[in-house]
Design an enzyme around this catalytic site. Structure first.
Site, PDB file in Angstrom:
ATOM      1  N   ASP A  14       8.110 -18.345 -19.733  1.00 45.49           N
ATOM      2  CA  ASP A  14       6.567 -18.682 -19.305  1.00 45.49           C
ATOM      3  C   ASP A  14       6.645 -18.426 -17.788  1.00 45.49           C
ATOM      4  O   ASP A  14       7.783 -18.735 -17.155  1.00 45.49           O
ATOM      5  CB  ASP A  14       6.409 -19.859 -19.754  1.00 45.49           C
ATOM      6  CG  ASP A  14       4.911 -20.474 -19.240  1.00 45.49           C
ATOM      7  OD1 ASP A  14       3.928 -19.682 -19.498  1.00 45.49           O
ATOM      8  OD2 ASP A  14       5.044 -21.504 -18.219  1.00 45.49           O
ATOM      9  N   ASP A  16       3.800 -19.777 -14.989  1.00 43.22           N
ATOM     10  CA  ASP A  16       3.168 -20.844 -14.262  1.00 43.22           C
ATOM     11  C   ASP A  16       3.728 -22.221 -14.851  1.00 43.22           C
ATOM     12  O   ASP A  16       3.759 -22.525 -16.000  1.00 43.22           O
ATOM     13  CB  ASP A  16       1.579 -20.756 -14.437  1.00 43.22           C
ATOM     14  CG  ASP A  16       1.169 -19.581 -13.826  1.00 43.22           C
ATOM     15  OD1 ASP A  16       1.423 -19.383 -12.475  1.00 43.22           O
ATOM     16  OD2 ASP A  16       0.465 -19.049 -14.453  1.00 43.22           O
ATOM     17  N   ASP A 174       6.494 -24.699 -20.453  1.00 40.54           N
ATOM     18  CA  ASP A 174       6.290 -25.979 -19.840  1.00 40.54           C
ATOM     19  C   ASP A 174       5.115 -26.565 -20.542  1.00 40.54           C
ATOM     20  O   ASP A 174       4.618 -27.783 -20.375  1.00 40.54           O
ATOM     21  CB  ASP A 174       5.929 -25.705 -18.645  1.00 40.54           C
ATOM     22  CG  ASP A 174       4.622 -24.932 -18.162  1.00 40.54           C
ATOM     23  OD1 ASP A 174       4.452 -24.129 -18.767  1.00 40.54           O
ATOM     24  OD2 ASP A 174       3.750 -25.711 -17.340  1.00 40.54           O
TER      25      ASP A 174
HETATM   26  O1  PGA Z   1      -2.838 -19.795 -17.958  1.00 42.93           O
HETATM   27  C1  PGA Z   1      -2.339 -19.173 -16.961  1.00 42.93           C
HETATM   28  O2  PGA Z   1      -3.161 -18.458 -16.419  1.00 42.93           O
HETATM   29  C2  PGA Z   1      -0.970 -18.969 -17.011  1.00 42.93           C
HETATM   30  O3  PGA Z   1      -0.104 -19.709 -17.533  1.00 42.93           O
HETATM   31  P1  PGA Z   1       1.341 -19.647 -17.981  1.00 42.93           P
HETATM   32  O4  PGA Z   1       2.220 -18.405 -17.005  1.00 42.93           O
HETATM   33  O5  PGA Z   1       1.865 -21.065 -18.143  1.00 42.93           O
HETATM   34  O6  PGA Z   1       1.067 -18.853 -19.392  1.00 42.93           O
HETATM   35 MG    MG Z   2       2.926 -22.624 -18.156  1.00 42.19          MG
END
Ligand code: PGA
Ligand code: MG
Length: 216
Positions: A14, A16, A174
Protein backbone atom coordinates in the site's frame (compact mmCIF):
# COMPACT_ATOMS: atom_id res chain seq x y z
CA UNK A 1 1.07 -18.38 3.60
CA UNK A 2 4.71 -18.35 2.52
CA UNK A 3 5.92 -18.02 -1.06
CA UNK A 4 6.09 -21.27 -3.02
CA UNK A 5 9.47 -22.99 -2.67
CA UNK A 6 11.71 -21.85 -5.47
CA UNK A 7 9.06 -19.54 -6.94
CA UNK A 8 9.59 -15.81 -7.28
CA UNK A 9 9.14 -14.05 -3.96
CA UNK A 10 6.93 -11.02 -4.25
CA UNK A 11 5.48 -8.32 -2.04
CA UNK A 12 2.84 -5.73 -2.83
CA UNK A 13 2.66 -2.53 -0.80
CA UNK A 14 0.00 0.00 0.00
CA UNK A 15 1.29 3.59 -0.35
CA UNK A 16 -0.24 6.17 2.00
CA UNK A 17 0.47 5.39 5.64
CA UNK A 18 2.57 2.35 4.67
CA UNK A 19 5.55 3.61 2.66
CA UNK A 20 5.01 7.35 2.96
CA UNK A 21 3.72 9.71 5.62
CA UNK A 22 1.51 11.65 3.21
CA UNK A 23 -1.23 12.58 5.69
CA UNK A 24 -0.08 16.21 6.08
CA UNK A 25 -0.22 16.87 2.30
CA UNK A 26 -3.56 15.09 1.94
CA UNK A 27 -5.05 17.00 4.89
CA UNK A 28 -3.71 20.30 3.58
CA UNK A 29 -5.12 19.68 0.09
CA UNK A 30 -8.54 18.47 1.19
CA UNK A 31 -8.85 21.35 3.64
CA UNK A 32 -7.93 23.83 0.90
CA UNK A 33 -10.81 22.48 -1.15
CA UNK A 34 -13.21 22.73 1.81
CA UNK A 35 -12.19 26.30 2.67
CA UNK A 36 -12.38 27.37 -0.99
CA UNK A 37 -16.00 26.20 -0.95
CA UNK A 38 -16.88 27.99 2.30
CA UNK A 39 -16.64 24.89 4.52
CA UNK A 40 -14.83 24.38 7.83
CA UNK A 41 -11.46 22.63 7.57
CA UNK A 42 -10.99 19.38 9.52
CA UNK A 43 -8.27 18.54 12.03
CA UNK A 44 -5.29 16.87 10.38
CA UNK A 45 -5.64 13.86 12.70
CA UNK A 46 -9.26 13.40 11.65
CA UNK A 47 -8.29 13.44 7.97
CA UNK A 48 -5.43 10.98 8.58
CA UNK A 49 -7.84 8.61 10.33
CA UNK A 50 -10.00 8.47 7.19
CA UNK A 51 -7.36 8.02 4.43
CA UNK A 52 -7.29 4.71 2.57
CA UNK A 53 -10.55 4.42 0.64
CA UNK A 54 -9.69 6.87 -2.12
CA UNK A 55 -10.22 10.59 -2.67
CA UNK A 56 -13.98 10.60 -3.23
CA UNK A 57 -14.70 8.54 -0.14
CA UNK A 58 -12.35 10.72 1.95
CA UNK A 59 -14.35 13.82 1.01
CA UNK A 60 -17.67 12.06 1.64
CA UNK A 61 -16.50 10.73 5.03
CA UNK A 62 -15.20 14.15 6.10
CA UNK A 63 -18.48 15.83 5.18
CA UNK A 64 -20.35 13.18 7.15
CA UNK A 65 -18.01 13.56 10.15
CA UNK A 66 -18.52 17.34 10.09
CA UNK A 67 -22.30 16.89 9.69
CA UNK A 68 -22.27 18.92 6.47
CA UNK A 69 -25.14 17.85 4.20
CA UNK A 70 -23.97 17.45 0.61
CA UNK A 71 -25.45 16.30 -2.69
CA UNK A 72 -23.45 13.78 -4.77
CA UNK A 73 -22.51 16.60 -7.15
CA UNK A 74 -21.06 18.60 -4.20
CA UNK A 75 -18.85 15.64 -3.30
CA UNK A 76 -17.69 15.42 -6.92
CA UNK A 77 -16.81 19.14 -6.99
CA UNK A 78 -14.93 19.00 -3.67
CA UNK A 79 -13.07 15.84 -4.72
CA UNK A 80 -11.93 17.43 -7.98
CA UNK A 81 -10.76 20.54 -6.09
CA UNK A 82 -8.96 18.40 -3.52
CA UNK A 83 -7.09 16.39 -6.16
CA UNK A 84 -6.19 19.56 -8.08
CA UNK A 85 -4.80 21.11 -4.92
CA UNK A 86 -2.93 17.90 -4.05
CA UNK A 87 -1.38 17.74 -7.52
CA UNK A 88 -0.17 21.34 -7.06
CA UNK A 89 2.00 20.32 -4.07
CA UNK A 90 2.18 16.52 -3.91
CA UNK A 91 5.20 16.11 -1.62
CA UNK A 92 5.60 19.46 0.13
CA UNK A 93 4.91 17.92 3.56
CA UNK A 94 5.35 14.21 2.75
CA UNK A 95 8.18 12.05 4.07
CA UNK A 96 9.18 8.45 3.47
CA UNK A 97 8.83 6.41 6.67
CA UNK A 98 12.18 5.51 8.30
CA UNK A 99 14.14 2.65 6.65
CA UNK A 100 11.57 2.17 3.89
CA UNK A 101 13.89 3.04 0.99
CA UNK A 102 16.79 0.94 2.26
CA UNK A 103 14.49 -2.00 3.04
CA UNK A 104 12.87 -1.89 -0.41
CA UNK A 105 16.41 -1.90 -1.83
CA UNK A 106 17.27 -4.91 0.36
CA UNK A 107 14.20 -6.82 -0.82
CA UNK A 108 15.11 -6.14 -4.45
CA UNK A 109 18.71 -7.12 -3.82
CA UNK A 110 17.38 -10.42 -2.45
CA UNK A 111 15.51 -10.99 -5.72
CA UNK A 112 12.00 -10.03 -4.64
CA UNK A 113 9.55 -8.58 -7.12
CA UNK A 114 7.73 -5.56 -5.71
CA UNK A 115 4.34 -4.08 -6.54
CA UNK A 116 2.24 -1.16 -5.36
CA UNK A 117 -1.54 -1.22 -4.84
CA UNK A 118 -2.97 2.13 -3.69
CA UNK A 119 -6.29 3.93 -3.70
CA UNK A 120 -4.51 7.12 -4.77
CA UNK A 121 -5.16 7.98 -8.45
CA UNK A 122 -2.56 6.54 -10.86
CA UNK A 123 -1.09 9.80 -12.18
CA UNK A 124 -0.69 11.26 -8.70
CA UNK A 125 0.80 7.98 -7.47
CA UNK A 126 3.42 8.02 -10.22
CA UNK A 127 4.23 11.68 -9.54
CA UNK A 128 4.63 11.12 -5.80
CA UNK A 129 6.78 8.00 -6.26
CA UNK A 130 9.04 9.77 -8.75
CA UNK A 131 9.41 12.93 -6.66
CA UNK A 132 10.36 10.86 -3.61
CA UNK A 133 12.76 8.68 -5.62
CA UNK A 134 10.80 5.48 -4.92
CA UNK A 135 9.54 4.73 -8.42
CA UNK A 136 12.45 2.51 -9.49
CA UNK A 137 11.70 -0.09 -6.81
CA UNK A 138 8.42 -1.26 -8.34
CA UNK A 139 7.74 -3.70 -11.15
CA UNK A 140 4.02 -2.89 -11.10
CA UNK A 141 1.96 0.06 -9.84
CA UNK A 142 -1.83 0.31 -9.85
CA UNK A 143 -3.76 3.28 -8.52
CA UNK A 144 -7.50 3.39 -7.85
CA UNK A 145 -8.39 4.45 -11.41
CA UNK A 146 -6.09 1.86 -13.03
CA UNK A 147 -8.50 -0.99 -12.23
CA UNK A 148 -12.26 -1.52 -12.75
CA UNK A 149 -12.85 -1.54 -8.96
CA UNK A 150 -10.49 -0.26 -6.28
CA UNK A 151 -9.62 -1.77 -2.86
CA UNK A 152 -11.26 -3.43 -0.97
CA UNK A 153 -12.19 -5.17 -4.24
CA UNK A 154 -9.69 -8.05 -4.43
CA UNK A 155 -9.42 -7.51 -8.19
CA UNK A 156 -7.26 -4.45 -7.49
CA UNK A 157 -4.63 -6.53 -5.71
CA UNK A 158 -4.97 -9.42 -8.15
CA UNK A 159 -4.29 -7.03 -11.04
CA UNK A 160 -0.96 -6.03 -9.46
CA UNK A 161 -0.04 -9.68 -8.90
CA UNK A 162 -0.92 -10.39 -12.51
CA UNK A 163 1.34 -7.53 -13.63
CA UNK A 164 4.15 -8.98 -11.51
CA UNK A 165 3.73 -12.35 -13.21
CA UNK A 166 3.69 -14.26 -9.91
CA UNK A 167 1.17 -16.67 -8.44
CA UNK A 168 1.28 -15.34 -4.92
CA UNK A 169 2.59 -12.44 -2.93
CA UNK A 170 2.29 -10.89 0.49
CA UNK A 171 0.36 -7.62 0.84
CA UNK A 172 1.66 -5.01 3.27
CA UNK A 173 -0.57 -2.16 4.42
CA UNK A 174 -1.68 0.16 7.20
CA UNK A 175 -5.46 -0.17 7.40
CA UNK A 176 -8.31 -2.64 7.65
CA UNK A 177 -9.10 -1.83 4.01
CA UNK A 178 -5.79 -3.44 3.08
CA UNK A 179 -6.37 -6.41 5.38
CA UNK A 180 -9.84 -6.98 3.91
CA UNK A 181 -8.47 -6.71 0.37
CA UNK A 182 -5.75 -9.29 1.02
CA UNK A 183 -8.17 -11.63 2.72
CA UNK A 184 -10.68 -11.38 -0.14
CA UNK A 185 -7.85 -12.05 -2.61
CA UNK A 186 -6.69 -15.07 -0.59
CA UNK A 187 -3.31 -13.47 0.08
CA UNK A 188 -1.13 -13.20 3.16
CA UNK A 189 -1.14 -9.80 4.87
CA UNK A 190 1.21 -7.96 7.22
CA UNK A 191 0.43 -4.61 8.80
CA UNK A 192 3.10 -2.01 9.46
CA UNK A 193 4.07 -1.19 13.04
CA UNK A 194 3.86 2.55 12.27
CA UNK A 195 0.19 2.46 11.19
CA UNK A 196 -1.89 5.23 12.77
CA UNK A 197 -3.59 4.04 15.98
CA UNK A 198 -6.74 1.99 15.43
CA UNK A 199 -6.34 1.62 11.65
CA UNK A 200 -5.41 -2.09 11.67
CA UNK A 201 -7.75 -4.74 13.07
CA UNK A 202 -7.26 -6.14 16.57
CA UNK A 203 -6.41 -9.41 14.85
CA UNK A 204 -3.20 -7.98 13.34
CA UNK A 205 -0.90 -9.16 16.11
CA UNK A 206 2.39 -9.24 14.18
CA UNK A 207 2.90 -5.85 12.55
CA UNK A 208 6.24 -5.41 10.79
CA UNK A 209 8.79 -3.37 12.72
CA UNK A 210 10.68 -2.93 9.43
CA UNK A 211 9.92 -3.97 5.84
CA UNK A 212 13.15 -5.98 5.86
CA UNK A 213 11.46 -8.29 8.41
CA UNK A 214 9.86 -9.86 5.31
CA UNK A 215 13.28 -11.36 4.55
CA UNK A 216 13.36 -13.22 7.88
O1 PGA B 1 -7.09 6.59 0.02
C1 PGA B 1 -6.15 7.06 -0.62
O2 PGA B 1 -6.23 8.18 -1.20
C2 PGA B 1 -4.88 6.29 -0.80
O3 PGA B 1 -4.62 5.47 0.29
P1 PGA B 1 -3.70 4.16 0.20
O4 PGA B 1 -2.40 4.49 -0.49
O5 PGA B 1 -3.51 3.87 1.65
O6 PGA B 1 -4.51 3.14 -0.54
MG1 MG C 1 -2.78 3.19 3.40
Amino acid sequence: MTPAQGGPRAAVFDLDGTLIDSGPDIAHAVNRSFVAHGLEPADEAVVIGLIGNGAHRLVADLLWRQRIPAAPSDIDVLTAAYLESYADAPVARTTIFPHVAEDLAALRAAGWRLGLCTNKPQALTETVLAKLGLDHFFDAVRGADAVPARKPDPGHLRAVIGDLGVREAIYVGDTEVDEATAQAAGMAFRGVGWAAPGRLSQGESRPLSRLSDLLA
